[in-house]
Design a protein around this motif. Structure first.
Motif, PDB file in Angstrom:
ATOM      1  N   PRO A  93       0.796  -1.228   0.000  1.00 60.82           N
ATOM      2  CA  PRO A  93       0.000   0.000   0.000  1.00 60.82           C
ATOM      3  C   PRO A  93       0.831   1.281   0.000  1.00 60.82           C
ATOM      4  CG  PRO A  93      -0.918  -1.569   1.557  1.00 60.82           C
ATOM      5  CD  PRO A  93       0.383  -2.140   1.063  1.00 60.82           C
ATOM      6  N   GLU A  94       1.944   1.311   0.738  1.00 59.23           N
ATOM      7  CA  GLU A  94       2.739   2.543   0.790  1.00 59.23           C
ATOM      8  C   GLU A  94       3.365   2.863  -0.565  1.00 59.23           C
ATOM      9  OE1 GLU A  94       5.521  -0.813   1.931  1.00 59.23           O
ATOM     10  OE2 GLU A  94       3.448  -0.303   2.356  1.00 59.23           O
ATOM     11  N   LEU A  95       3.728   1.823  -1.335  1.00 59.05           N
ATOM     12  CA  LEU A  95       4.292   2.055  -2.667  1.00 59.05           C
ATOM     13  C   LEU A  95       3.206   2.444  -3.669  1.00 59.05           C
ATOM     14  CD1 LEU A  95       6.959  -0.793  -2.968  1.00 59.05           C
ATOM     15  CD2 LEU A  95       7.311   1.637  -2.478  1.00 59.05           C
ATOM     16  N   VAL A  96       2.052   1.789  -3.565  1.00 61.20           N
ATOM     17  CA  VAL A  96       0.934   2.153  -4.442  1.00 61.20           C
ATOM     18  C   VAL A  96       0.581   3.619  -4.226  1.00 61.20           C
ATOM     19  CG1 VAL A  96      -1.509   1.745  -4.954  1.00 61.20           C
ATOM     20  CG2 VAL A  96       0.010  -0.201  -4.521  1.00 61.20           C
ATOM     21  N   LEU A  97       0.469   4.028  -2.968  1.00 61.46           N
ATOM     22  CA  LEU A  97       0.124   5.409  -2.643  1.00 61.46           C
ATOM     23  C   LEU A  97       1.208   6.372  -3.127  1.00 61.46           C
ATOM     24  CD1 LEU A  97      -1.951   7.234  -1.383  1.00 61.46           C
ATOM     25  CD2 LEU A  97      -0.864   6.861   0.834  1.00 61.46           C
ATOM     26  N   ALA A  98       2.469   6.002  -2.944  1.00 65.00           N
ATOM     27  CA  ALA A  98       3.570   6.856  -3.398  1.00 65.00           C
ATOM     28  C   ALA A  98       3.512   7.052  -4.908  1.00 65.00           C
ATOM     29  CB  ALA A  98       4.911   6.253  -2.978  1.00 65.00           C
ATOM     30  N   HIS A  99       3.275   5.988  -5.675  1.00 61.61           N
ATOM     31  CA  HIS A  99       3.182   6.099  -7.132  1.00 61.61           C
ATOM     32  C   HIS A  99       1.967   6.934  -7.534  1.00 61.61           C
ATOM     33  CE1 HIS A  99       6.541   3.549  -8.118  1.00 61.61           C
ATOM     34  NE2 HIS A  99       6.062   2.578  -7.353  1.00 61.61           N
ATOM     35  N   PHE A 100       0.877   6.773  -6.813  1.00 62.05           N
ATOM     36  CA  PHE A 100      -0.323   7.557  -7.090  1.00 62.05           C
ATOM     37  C   PHE A 100      -0.045   9.046  -6.893  1.00 62.05           C
ATOM     38  CE2 PHE A 100      -4.315   9.477  -5.466  1.00 62.05           C
ATOM     39  CZ  PHE A 100      -5.087   9.341  -6.605  1.00 62.05           C
ATOM     40  N   VAL A 101       0.581   9.391  -5.780  1.00 61.84           N
ATOM     41  CA  VAL A 101       0.870  10.791  -5.464  1.00 61.84           C
ATOM     42  C   VAL A 101       1.828  11.388  -6.493  1.00 61.84           C
ATOM     43  CG1 VAL A 101       1.962  12.309  -3.751  1.00 61.84           C
ATOM     44  CG2 VAL A 101       0.328  10.564  -3.010  1.00 61.84           C
ATOM     45  N   MET A 104       0.124  12.898  -9.520  1.00 55.18           N
ATOM     46  CA  MET A 104      -0.791  14.026  -9.337  1.00 55.18           C
ATOM     47  C   MET A 104      -0.218  15.309  -9.909  1.00 55.18           C
ATOM     48  SD  MET A 104      -2.043  13.655  -5.422  1.00 55.18           S
ATOM     49  CE  MET A 104      -3.527  12.766  -5.067  1.00 55.18           C
ATOM     50  N   ASP A 105      -1.117  16.136 -10.436  1.00 51.97           N
ATOM     51  CA  ASP A 105      -0.680  17.469 -10.835  1.00 51.97           C
ATOM     52  C   ASP A 105      -0.689  18.371  -9.599  1.00 51.97           C
ATOM     53  OD1 ASP A 105      -3.349  18.241 -10.368  1.00 51.97           O
ATOM     54  OD2 ASP A 105      -3.846  18.348 -12.488  1.00 51.97           O
ATOM     55  N   ALA A 106      -0.238  19.601  -9.744  1.00 49.99           N
ATOM     56  CA  ALA A 106      -0.101  20.513  -8.602  1.00 49.99           C
ATOM     57  C   ALA A 106      -1.445  20.775  -7.916  1.00 49.99           C
ATOM     58  CB  ALA A 106       0.523  21.831  -9.062  1.00 49.99           C
ATOM     59  N   GLU A 107      -2.501  20.919  -8.689  1.00 52.91           N
ATOM     60  CA  GLU A 107      -3.820  21.202  -8.116  1.00 52.91           C
ATOM     61  C   GLU A 107      -4.325  20.024  -7.279  1.00 52.91           C
ATOM     62  OE1 GLU A 107      -8.354  22.288  -9.591  1.00 52.91           O
ATOM     63  OE2 GLU A 107      -6.677  22.497 -10.990  1.00 52.91           O
ATOM     64  N   ALA A 108      -4.196  18.815  -7.806  1.00 52.76           N
ATOM     65  CA  ALA A 108      -4.629  17.634  -7.066  1.00 52.76           C
ATOM     66  C   ALA A 108      -3.774  17.427  -5.823  1.00 52.76           C
ATOM     67  CB  ALA A 108      -4.578  16.397  -7.964  1.00 52.76           C
ATOM     68  N   SER A 109      -2.479  17.688  -5.942  1.00 56.10           N
ATOM     69  CA  SER A 109      -1.569  17.552  -4.810  1.00 56.10           C
ATOM     70  C   SER A 109      -1.948  18.525  -3.690  1.00 56.10           C
ATOM     71  CB  SER A 109      -0.137  17.804  -5.281  1.00 56.10           C
ATOM     72  OG  SER A 109       0.761  17.662  -4.217  1.00 56.10           O
ATOM     73  N   GLU A 110      -2.274  19.748  -4.054  1.00 60.15           N
ATOM     74  CA  GLU A 110      -2.707  20.728  -3.052  1.00 60.15           C
ATOM     75  C   GLU A 110      -4.031  20.300  -2.421  1.00 60.15           C
ATOM     76  OE1 GLU A 110      -2.859  23.528  -0.331  1.00 60.15           O
ATOM     77  OE2 GLU A 110      -1.117  23.079  -1.564  1.00 60.15           O
ATOM     78  N   GLY A 111      -4.917  19.741  -3.216  1.00 58.42           N
ATOM     79  CA  GLY A 111      -6.184  19.228  -2.692  1.00 58.42           C
ATOM     80  C   GLY A 111      -5.966  18.121  -1.668  1.00 58.42           C
ATOM     81  N   LEU A 112      -4.996  17.255  -1.945  1.00 57.87           N
ATOM     82  CA  LEU A 112      -4.657  16.191  -1.001  1.00 57.87           C
ATOM     83  C   LEU A 112      -4.099  16.770   0.295  1.00 57.87           C
ATOM     84  CD1 LEU A 112      -4.322  13.224  -0.242  1.00 57.87           C
ATOM     85  CD2 LEU A 112      -2.152  13.235  -1.491  1.00 57.87           C
ATOM     86  N   ARG A 113      -3.190  17.745   0.175  1.00 51.49           N
ATOM     87  CA  ARG A 113      -2.638  18.379   1.380  1.00 51.49           C
ATOM     88  C   ARG A 113      -3.744  19.032   2.213  1.00 51.49           C
ATOM     89  NH1 ARG A 113       1.671  19.232  -2.026  1.00 51.49           N
ATOM     90  NH2 ARG A 113       0.984  21.271  -2.771  1.00 51.49           N
ATOM     91  N   THR A 114      -4.671  19.688   1.559  1.00 55.88           N
ATOM     92  CA  THR A 114      -5.788  20.333   2.250  1.00 55.88           C
ATOM     93  C   THR A 114      -6.648  19.289   2.972  1.00 55.88           C
ATOM     94  OG1 THR A 114      -5.836  22.133   0.640  1.00 55.88           O
ATOM     95  CG2 THR A 114      -7.849  21.779   1.926  1.00 55.88           C
TER      96      THR A 114
END
Length: 129
Positions: A93-101, A104-114
């Motif tokens: 799971p940690e590798l799947v999540l890392a590859h998923f992240v 992500m583009d900048a907008e999606a990444s900021e959405g995740l941080r939020t």
């Protein structure tokens, strides 16, 4: 349009229910929408909606002689459930999540941080580093 976890017509029905405002729909209303776009039998729509109810995707209540249907979960809740299944069934799971992240583009990444900050405030637990 295909939504993972549903057959083709089931996906179409769920998309129409999710897009509906108000959030409920009868077989007749959905049939009329679909029949304007393609050849389809009323009984096909009725049995598909009944099957989705039996599978737990739709709930319903009597409205006169008909049933009024609505989705048990939102499109976003369904998508989150699919993401959780992929995370749990896709290897480590940690590798799947890392590859998923990483994808992500900048907008999606900021959405995740939020979302993570909001969750930390709600649970009172800081994000793990």
């Amino acid at each position: 349009m295909r939504v993972r976890g549903f057959g083709e017509l089931e996906a179409t029905v769920m998309a129409r229910v999710w897009d509906r405002d108000p959030y409920t729909i009868t077989v007749r209303e959905l049939f009329d929408e679909l029949a304007a776009e393609r050849r389809i039998a009323y009984t096909t729509v009725m049995s598909t909606m009944d099957n989705l109810h039996a599978k737990g995707w739709l709930d319903r209540e009597k409205d006169g002689r008909a049933y009024r249907y609505w989705a048990v979960m939102t499109r976003e809740e369904h998508t989150a459930s699919l993401m959780r299944e992929a995370l749990e069934g896709g290897g480590r799971p940690e590798l799947v999540l890392a590859h998923f992240v990483e994808q992500m583009d900048a907008e999606a990444s900021e959405g995740l941080r939020t979302a993570l900050r909001r969750r930390a405030k709600r649970t009172g637990k800081p994000n793990q580093k």
